[in-house]
Design an enzyme around this catalytic site. Structure first.
Site, PDB file in Angstrom:
ATOM      1  N   THR A   1     -85.899  31.431  14.326  1.00 40.92           N
ATOM      2  CA  THR A   1     -87.024  31.237  13.401  1.00 40.92           C
ATOM      3  C   THR A   1     -87.836  32.513  13.207  1.00 40.92           C
ATOM      4  OG1 THR A   1     -88.345  30.473  15.239  1.00 40.92           O
ATOM      5  CG2 THR A   1     -87.242  28.791  13.904  1.00 40.92           C
TER       6      THR A   1
ATOM      7  N   CYS B   1     -86.263  32.948  20.125  1.00 39.36           N
ATOM      8  CA  CYS B   1     -87.474  32.146  20.002  1.00 39.36           C
ATOM      9  C   CYS B   1     -88.711  33.046  19.921  1.00 39.36           C
ATOM     10  CB  CYS B   1     -87.562  31.221  21.215  1.00 39.36           C
ATOM     11  SG  CYS B   1     -88.890  30.049  21.067  1.00 39.36           S
TER      12      CYS B   1
END
Lengths: 435, 457
Positions: A204, A138
């Site tokens: 991501t 993250c």
């Protein structure tokens, strides 16, 4: 007969489609809806220690759209679960009991101390979940607190935490990698060295979706300020594919099970990742864009394609593309192609011409016998594929290999054998050609 | 078509006003092609391939850079898109509404070729030009004053296009207009549902806002002003006279109820309240061009019960485009072919019907067959062609003509030094608004070159 059943680290699921650890797997309600819809498994949204974190009360998501609001890229600043640990654990236990045939994996993120990991692992084991995924990916918020991608960017930490986890639980350990790093092979090697059973990727990519030119602030904003989020969705698939391929073909990580994540939207995306070595695939943005029903298309599409190809299980084609990923230096320099424009399909828009003329090799003529017609000049064409990619008509322009004679561009004869850069006379570092 | 035409109609015999319920007129005459929403425009604009030397641009009489303006729309730069359009065609707003795009840019669109569905260039052009006009801003400025003065005769599309370009180039312009309102056919000729909300006048105001253009109304060439005088008082003269004369049926008797379609349309366009405009219960329109279609469709929209267009030739000889013919038919107009008027029938001085004689195709002019039929009619509108009134400038002794219209070269120069001409009054044109605009623009550029050379000499 096609059988989509998957076994990954001993974790069984009726199909390889899992929902990634993300907002769709935040709670029992959503997860049960997904399992009812037919998803093969879920990675429960990342658990942390109490007191639970809190999220902003403003916009968490941003997107890039095509002209018809087709969502092309997506971004989020949501943190890990914002609910108490106990509640999550109770729900996980209940869901696993009610859905024994589905994969229930739990994503975890706690500070980098062995005792913290040991404590939470013991509690997760009680849920009888199938495995854990370590969230080292993250890139927003949690990384500022020394977790998430802050760990994933330091291979030594990855190895250390993976080792703790293997020591303190019987559950399979998957390490989720961040793409926000120069070379994905280093964190993957560290995970394997630490004893991890698998890697999942990509998490991501750090991103700012846009600038609001009236506010002069990132968009979306929270009370006028913005922060970077994590980028995902269809736009990141090529990046994810590259990273999966690097791990699949790296000598040190070859064979390490991979759960692939990154812009998977249709069955074809999934098949591509499986061909690149993935044992399961994880989906988030597509579900957040269209809802859980997309699983029907994914299952049906994958089955139809496998049937047509004669594949009975995903193991029949898994990893088949890995051997064809190589380094630039090993590409065959004797392979010569020329673009060919199918005049029956051509609609005479001229885009192939103008991009070749302006930005490439001036290899496409515009007028033939006084008529508007687009024809490749073999004596200029380097076979670069630009015209193929900009042509609005599918299959109108193709690259056709030359198999004999002379390349009119170079005047060199077409050679049948394989020859690459390592032996090329222009390469100062060349090695002698193999006999 | 989104308009509703299915209203209760008054069956009153003869010519009567108020055939529809009062509230129905606005809907009947609503915008034929409603504007695209922002999202629709973005989606449609994305269909454009941004072609190299785009065929659509070549097909446009004013050579608008269509790929560029559409790309500007995709980048949400509607104002920039409008400037691209208006730089080539200052009547870009009206042309977006009235151009037969299906035979111009959209016919040439590679998507038409590829899939039979052209990019909706006309609607995108309207989207962009509407955005600019909503700002009330004139995007063009006048060059430093040249001290030259040009007379423009006619405040229609040709004349005002010429005047605007001349103003941009720094010349002073006086426009002489016979009517009391500017706009020409945009104001008096085009069907109301193509240009609602007083668009023609708003566009003229927009064009004039560049400054340097004075319009004198009620000034008819040959009556109030003359060509010799204009030549003496100005450095150049542009004639945008249009076609002021109409062809007549040439039948005996003139029972009341027979009118010229051009005049009827003009009356309709100027009517402050359409519910007070009389229309027949059974209307017959004679002709096969755009005027015939406009007259027939608008009669139907006004509440006429039966409207029939009668054309002397075969369907493919009609000057009205296929699209316009289809529009008439879907509005409920019956089109009959191969018949030519033979007699007007009346009783007590009022029209009761019109008798036609059937014709047959001969390759050239349709030939009469002797066979007749009669249509009941209380109103006949004639739309059998318009013609140049050459007496206004002194006839063929003054300006060379070609096929009854003023002969011009590629720069729109007439045979008389210092006199340019354009629009419907010149030979070799297509009788389209867009061609008139191009004529005016090209004439202005030619005039500017001529005045520059004269100055240098």
């Amino acid at each position: 007969m096609v059988d989509l059943r998957t076994e990954f680290l001993g974790i069984k699921s009726p199909n390889p489609f899992w929902l990634a650890s993300a907002p769709p797997t935040d709670r029992e309600t959503n997860v049960v809806r997904a399992l009812k819809a037919g998803w093969g498994g879920v990675v429960w949204k990342t658990l942390g220690e109490d007191p639970h974190i809190i999220n902003v009360n403003g916009a968490r998501y941003g997107a890039i759209h095509g002209p018809d609001r087709r969502l092309l890229g997506f971004n989020n600043i949501e943190l890990i679960t914002d609910r108490p640990l106990d509640i999550n654990l109770q729900e996980i236990k209940k869901v696993k009991r009610d859905w024994p045939d589905r994969a229930i994996v739990v994503s975890l993120m706690v500070p980098c101390e062995e005792s913290n990991w040991k404590n939470i692992l013991a509690r997760v084991e009680e849920t009888e979940a199938d495995g854990i995924e370590l969230n080292f990916g993250c890139p927003h918020g949690m990384s500022e607190r020394g977790m998430g991608s802050a760990v994933g960017q330091v291979p030594e930490y990855i190895e250390m935490v993976a080792r703790w986890c293997k020591a303190h639980t019987r559950m399979p350990v998957i390490v989720k990698l961040t793409p926000n790093i120069t070379d994905i092979r280093y964190p993957a090697r560290a995970a394997r060295k630490g004893g991890a059973d698998a890697v999942s990727l990509i998490n991501t990519i750090s991103s700012i979706m846009g600038v609001d030119l009236d506010r002069m602030a990132p968009s979306p904003h929270v009370d006028g300020k913005g922060t970077h989020g994590g980028y995902c969705g269809p736009a990141v698939k090529p990046i994810a594919l590259c990273m999966v391929a690097e791990i699949a073909r790296d000598r040190e990580t070859s064979g390490l099970p991979i759960s692939a994540i990154g812009g998977i939207t249709t069955w074809r995306d999934a098949a591509e990742f499986i061909a690149m070595g993935a044992g399961t695939v994880q989906v988030c943005t597509a579900a957040m864009t269209y809802g859980f029903k997309i699983i029907d298309e994914m299952i049906s599409g994958l089955k139809t394609w496998m049937l047509a190809k004669g594949y009975e299980t995903i193991e029949d084609f898994r990893g088949r593309a890995v051997g064809n990923v190589t380094d630039w230096q090993y590409l065959n320099l004797n392979y010569v192609v020329k673009a060919r424009i199918d005049q029956d399909l051509c609609i005479k828009c001229g885009r192939c011409h103008i991009v070749c003329e302006d930005t490439s090799h001036q290899a496409i003529a515009t007028v033939v016998n006084g008529k508007r017609q687009f024809v490749v000049k073999d004596e200029e064409c380097v076979g670069c594929n630009l015209c193929v990619e900009v042509c609005p008509v599918e299959d109108c322009i193709t690259l056709v290999p030359l198999t004999e004679g002379v390349d009119p561009r170079t005047g060199e004869p077409i050679r049948s054998g394989y020859a690459n850069w390592t032996t090329h006379p222009n390469n100062p570092m060349r090695v002698a050609a193999a006999e | 078509m989104s308009r509703t035409t299915d209203f209760p109609r008054s069956p009153a015999e003869g010519i009567a006003a108020g055939r529809l319920p009062p509230e129905a007129y606005a809907e009947a005459f609503a915008d034929l092609h409603p504007p695209l929403t922002r999202h629709e425009a973005l989606v449609e604009a994305d269909r454009c391939y941004f072609c190299y030397e785009a065929p659509c641009q070549k097909a446009c009489p004013t050579s608008i850079d269509i790929p560029l303006f559409i790309r500007q729309i995709t980048a949400e730069n509607d104002i920039g898109a409008a400037e691209t359009i208006l730089r080539a065609n200052i009547f870009g707003g009206m042309c977006a509404r009235v151009c037969p795009t299906e035979t111009l840019c959209e016919e040439a669109c590679v998507r038409e070729y590829a899939e039979g569905k052209a990019v909706k260039i006309g609607l995108l052009q309207r989207h962009a030009t509407d955005a600019l006009m909503a700002t009330g801003r004139q995007p063009f400025t006048r060059a430093p004053a040249t001290g030259r003065h040009v007379a423009v005769v006619g405040a229609g599309p040709a004349g005002l296009s010429c005047a605007h370009r001349l103003a941009m180039l720094g010349h002073l312009v006086t426009v002489y207009e016979a009517k009391t309102k500017p706009g020409g056919l945009n104001e008096f000729g085009i069907a109301a549902y193509k240009t609602p909300e007083n668009f023609a006048q708003r566009e003229v105001d927009f064009i004039l806002s560049i400054g340097g253009i004075e319009i004198k109304f009620g000034q008819e060439l040959g009556r109030d002003i003359d060509l010799a005088g204009l030549r003496r008082q100005n450095d150049a003269v542009f004639l945008g006279l249009g076609l002021a004369g109409v062809n007549k049926l040439g039948l005996d008797g003139a029972p009341s109820g027979v009118a010229d379609a051009v005049e009827y349309i003009a009356e309709l366009r100027q009517a402050p309240d359409l519910s007070r405009l009389p229309v027949g219960r059974r209307v017959v329109v004679v002709g096969g061009g755009m005027t015939a279609i406009d007259a027939a469709v608008q009669s139907k929209l006004l509440g006429a019960e039966e409207v029939t267009i009668v054309y002397r030739g075969a369907p493919d000889q009609m000057k009205a485009s296929e699209y316009e013919q289809e529009l008439a038919q879907t509005t409920g107009v019956l089109i009959r072919h191969r018949a030519t008027p033979k007699a007007l029938n009346g009783a007590d001085g009022r029209l009761t019907g019109i008798t036609f004689e059937r014709t047959r195709d001969t390759g050239g002019r349709p030939e009469r067959t002797g066979e007749t039929f009669t249509l009941d009619a209380d109103m006949v509108l004639t739309a059998i062609g318009q013609k140049l009134v050459a007496d206004a400038f002194g006839g063929i002794e003054v300006l060379a003509l070609d096929g009854g219209r003023i002969a011009v070269d590629t720069e729109r120069r007439t045979s008389l030094s210092g006199v340019w001409a354009g629009g419907d009054c010149v030979a070799g044109g297509s009788d389209l608004t867009v061609s008139a605009v191009e004529d005016g623009k090209q004439a202005a550029l030619s005039i500017d070159r001529a005045l520059g050379m004269a100055k240098a000499a």
